[in-house]
Design a protein around this motif. Sequence first.
Motif, PDB file in Angstrom:
ATOM      1  N   PHE A 167       0.822  -1.217   0.000  1.00 21.63           N
ATOM      2  CA  PHE A 167       0.000   0.000   0.000  1.00 21.63           C
ATOM      3  C   PHE A 167       0.854   1.263   0.000  1.00 21.63           C
ATOM      4  O   PHE A 167       0.433   2.305   0.500  1.00 21.63           O
ATOM      5  CB  PHE A 167      -1.004  -0.044   1.160  1.00 21.63           C
ATOM      6  N   ARG A 168       2.015   1.179  -0.549  1.00 24.72           N
ATOM      7  CA  ARG A 168       2.920   2.309  -0.796  1.00 24.72           C
ATOM      8  C   ARG A 168       3.103   3.179   0.454  1.00 24.72           C
ATOM      9  O   ARG A 168       3.000   4.400   0.389  1.00 24.72           O
ATOM     10  CB  ARG A 168       2.399   3.138  -1.973  1.00 24.72           C
ATOM     11  N   GLY A 169       3.299   2.520   1.605  1.00 25.97           N
ATOM     12  CA  GLY A 169       3.602   3.243   2.851  1.00 25.97           C
ATOM     13  C   GLY A 169       2.383   3.603   3.686  1.00 25.97           C
ATOM     14  O   GLY A 169       2.536   4.173   4.770  1.00 25.97           O
ATOM     15  N   ASP A 170       1.171   3.300   3.220  1.00 26.90           N
ATOM     16  CA  ASP A 170      -0.046   3.631   3.983  1.00 26.90           C
ATOM     17  C   ASP A 170      -0.238   2.576   5.083  1.00 26.90           C
ATOM     18  O   ASP A 170      -0.786   1.506   4.859  1.00 26.90           O
ATOM     19  CB  ASP A 170      -1.254   3.645   3.030  1.00 26.90           C
ATOM     20  N   LYS A 171       0.211   2.944   6.316  1.00 29.90           N
ATOM     21  CA  LYS A 171       0.242   1.992   7.433  1.00 29.90           C
ATOM     22  C   LYS A 171      -1.177   1.571   7.835  1.00 29.90           C
ATOM     23  O   LYS A 171      -1.404   0.417   8.222  1.00 29.90           O
ATOM     24  CB  LYS A 171       0.985   2.673   8.594  1.00 29.90           C
ATOM     25  N   GLU A 172      -2.123   2.519   7.738  1.00 30.94           N
ATOM     26  CA  GLU A 172      -3.503   2.199   8.151  1.00 30.94           C
ATOM     27  C   GLU A 172      -4.095   1.109   7.249  1.00 30.94           C
ATOM     28  O   GLU A 172      -4.683   0.136   7.717  1.00 30.94           O
ATOM     29  CB  GLU A 172      -4.347   3.465   8.078  1.00 30.94           C
ATOM     30  N   LYS A 173      -3.894   1.275   5.942  1.00 27.43           N
ATOM     31  CA  LYS A 173      -4.381   0.256   4.992  1.00 27.43           C
ATOM     32  C   LYS A 173      -3.688  -1.081   5.250  1.00 27.43           C
ATOM     33  O   LYS A 173      -4.311  -2.138   5.177  1.00 27.43           O
ATOM     34  CB  LYS A 173      -4.093   0.699   3.550  1.00 27.43           C
ATOM     35  N   ALA A 174      -2.398  -0.997   5.534  1.00 30.67           N
ATOM     36  CA  ALA A 174      -1.631  -2.228   5.793  1.00 30.67           C
ATOM     37  C   ALA A 174      -2.173  -2.927   7.033  1.00 30.67           C
ATOM     38  O   ALA A 174      -2.394  -4.150   7.026  1.00 30.67           O
ATOM     39  CB  ALA A 174      -0.151  -1.899   5.965  1.00 30.67           C
ATOM     40  N   ASP A 175      -2.427  -2.166   8.103  1.00 27.54           N
ATOM     41  CA  ASP A 175      -2.933  -2.760   9.350  1.00 27.54           C
ATOM     42  C   ASP A 175      -4.280  -3.430   9.135  1.00 27.54           C
ATOM     43  O   ASP A 175      -4.599  -4.444   9.766  1.00 27.54           O
ATOM     44  CB  ASP A 175      -3.046  -1.689  10.444  1.00 27.54           C
ATOM     45  N   ASN A 176      -5.110  -2.870   8.255  1.00 24.15           N
ATOM     46  CA  ASN A 176      -6.448  -3.425   8.002  1.00 24.15           C
ATOM     47  C   ASN A 176      -6.404  -4.850   7.455  1.00 24.15           C
ATOM     48  O   ASN A 176      -7.347  -5.615   7.648  1.00 24.15           O
ATOM     49  CB  ASN A 176      -7.217  -2.545   7.014  1.00 24.15           C
ATOM     50  N   VAL A 177      -5.309  -5.181   6.772  1.00 24.31           N
ATOM     51  CA  VAL A 177      -5.176  -6.533   6.196  1.00 24.31           C
ATOM     52  C   VAL A 177      -5.257  -7.585   7.307  1.00 24.31           C
ATOM     53  O   VAL A 177      -5.763  -8.692   7.104  1.00 24.31           O
ATOM     54  CB  VAL A 177      -3.830  -6.655   5.430  1.00 24.31           C
ATOM     55  N   TYR A 178      -4.758  -7.218   8.502  1.00 23.16           N
ATOM     56  CA  TYR A 178      -4.649  -8.189   9.593  1.00 23.16           C
ATOM     57  C   TYR A 178      -5.695  -7.943  10.688  1.00 23.16           C
ATOM     58  O   TYR A 178      -5.642  -8.555  11.749  1.00 23.16           O
ATOM     59  CB  TYR A 178      -3.228  -8.141  10.188  1.00 23.16           C
ATOM     60  N   LYS A 179      -6.667  -7.059  10.411  1.00 21.66           N
ATOM     61  CA  LYS A 179      -7.659  -6.706  11.427  1.00 21.66           C
ATOM     62  C   LYS A 179      -8.585  -7.883  11.712  1.00 21.66           C
ATOM     63  O   LYS A 179      -9.073  -8.529  10.788  1.00 21.66           O
ATOM     64  CB  LYS A 179      -8.488  -5.511  10.927  1.00 21.66           C
ATOM     65  N   GLY A 180      -8.818  -8.173  12.986  1.00 25.05           N
ATOM     66  CA  GLY A 180      -9.796  -9.195  13.366  1.00 25.05           C
ATOM     67  C   GLY A 180      -9.317 -10.622  13.189  1.00 25.05           C
ATOM     68  O   GLY A 180     -10.102 -11.562  13.312  1.00 25.05           O
ATOM     69  N   ILE A 181      -8.054 -10.804  12.879  1.00 23.27           N
ATOM     70  CA  ILE A 181      -7.511 -12.159  12.759  1.00 23.27           C
ATOM     71  C   ILE A 181      -6.101 -12.159  13.326  1.00 23.27           C
ATOM     72  O   ILE A 181      -5.402 -11.143  13.213  1.00 23.27           O
ATOM     73  CB  ILE A 181      -7.509 -12.642  11.291  1.00 23.27           C
ATOM     74  N   ARG A 182      -5.725 -13.261  13.969  1.00 22.37           N
ATOM     75  CA  ARG A 182      -4.331 -13.333  14.428  1.00 22.37           C
ATOM     76  C   ARG A 182      -3.492 -13.851  13.267  1.00 22.37           C
ATOM     77  O   ARG A 182      -3.554 -15.030  12.906  1.00 22.37           O
ATOM     78  CB  ARG A 182      -4.214 -14.273  15.624  1.00 22.37           C
ATOM     79  N   PRO A 183      -2.716 -12.961  12.654  1.00 24.37           N
ATOM     80  CA  PRO A 183      -1.906 -13.404  11.512  1.00 24.37           C
ATOM     81  C   PRO A 183      -0.694 -14.189  11.987  1.00 24.37           C
ATOM     82  O   PRO A 183      -0.352 -14.163  13.166  1.00 24.37           O
ATOM     83  CB  PRO A 183      -1.463 -12.091  10.869  1.00 24.37           C
TER      84      PRO A 183
END
Length: 252
Positions: free
Chosen positions: A195-211
């Motif tokens: 996500f080209r440095g967008d940390k919020e978008k990156a964090d959403n990938v792992y939201k609600g699941i233990r990666p």
Amino acid sequence: MDKIVFITGASSGIGAGCARKFASQGASLILNARNVDKLNGLKEELEKQYGVKVYLLPFDVRDRKAAMVALESLPEEWQAIDILVNNAGLVIGMDKEQEGSLDEWDIVIDTNIKALLAMTRLIVPGMVERKRGHIINIGSIAGDAAYPGGSVYCATKAAVKALSDGLRIDLVDTPLRVTNIKPGLVETNFSVIRFRGDKEKADNVYKGIRPLTGDDIAETVYFAASVPEYMQIAEMLVMPTYQATGTIVSRK
Ligand SMILES: NC(=O)C1=CN([C@@H]2O[C@H](COP(=O)(O)OP(=O)(O)OC[C@H]3O[C@@H](n4cnc5c(N)ncnc54)[C@H](OP(=O)(O)O)[C@@H]3O)[C@@H](O)[C@H]2O)C=CC1
Ligand SMILES: CC(=O)[C@H](N)C(=O)O
């Protein structure tokens, strides 16, 4: 483990996890990535914590000439590489195939496919000569089926599967082994880059699941490397419990 392990993309995530795991088992490590500061930090940590030998070989894996020069520069005692972990990889963006950037896809294809192939081409002949070696490619669950906005990345990881299977066929009359590790959701720097440095978008990938973590995947890489010589782990698909496919994930 009295072996020399070469890991590409060792400055972060799964590659750094592999470096820590193999170091904890006493292996000597050749570590590659572009970020020299991160590699230096890791070398210092591993030498101090585990008393192992670490040799840094920083270069861009897409640069075939740099790869060749770097490998030729290896001191004699580092040349007999036992295990090659082809891990360096990335994706940029999540664009539809008809809308994405050809330049960004060049970077992805050059890193995930062509560089993996070049490293294999440079290192495997020595393994064949020595009649000893294991090539561990980091593929992905993404190579099993395409998902929205992932076509090029998925295609590169499908290519990693084909290259791993093809190499296994080509090496069938040798003692060498080839493994394709296919992780699912692993929280590393991967999504930040996607996500080209967008940390919020990156964090959403792992939201609600233990990666999974890079260390979890390192355990599977080490397992594949440490089974008896007559056994070959051809492929491992490893994902979080609440993930079923590349796209079906249960988030709480
Ligand atoms: N995270 C995940 O969910 C999954 C990841 N994978 C795969 O795992 C592998 C590792 O990714 P991950 O640890 O998650 O991501 P990270 O972004 O945390 O690490 C990627 C590593 O690759 C290196 N790298 C990237 N481009 C180059 C290059 N041109 N030359 C040398 N090194 C390079 C980076 O180092 P530097 O920038 O210093 O060069 C870094 O060390 C990739 O192949 C990825 O496709 C597979 C399935 C799931
Ligand atoms: C980074 C990965 O390979 C992951 N499985 C994904 O495609 O999201």
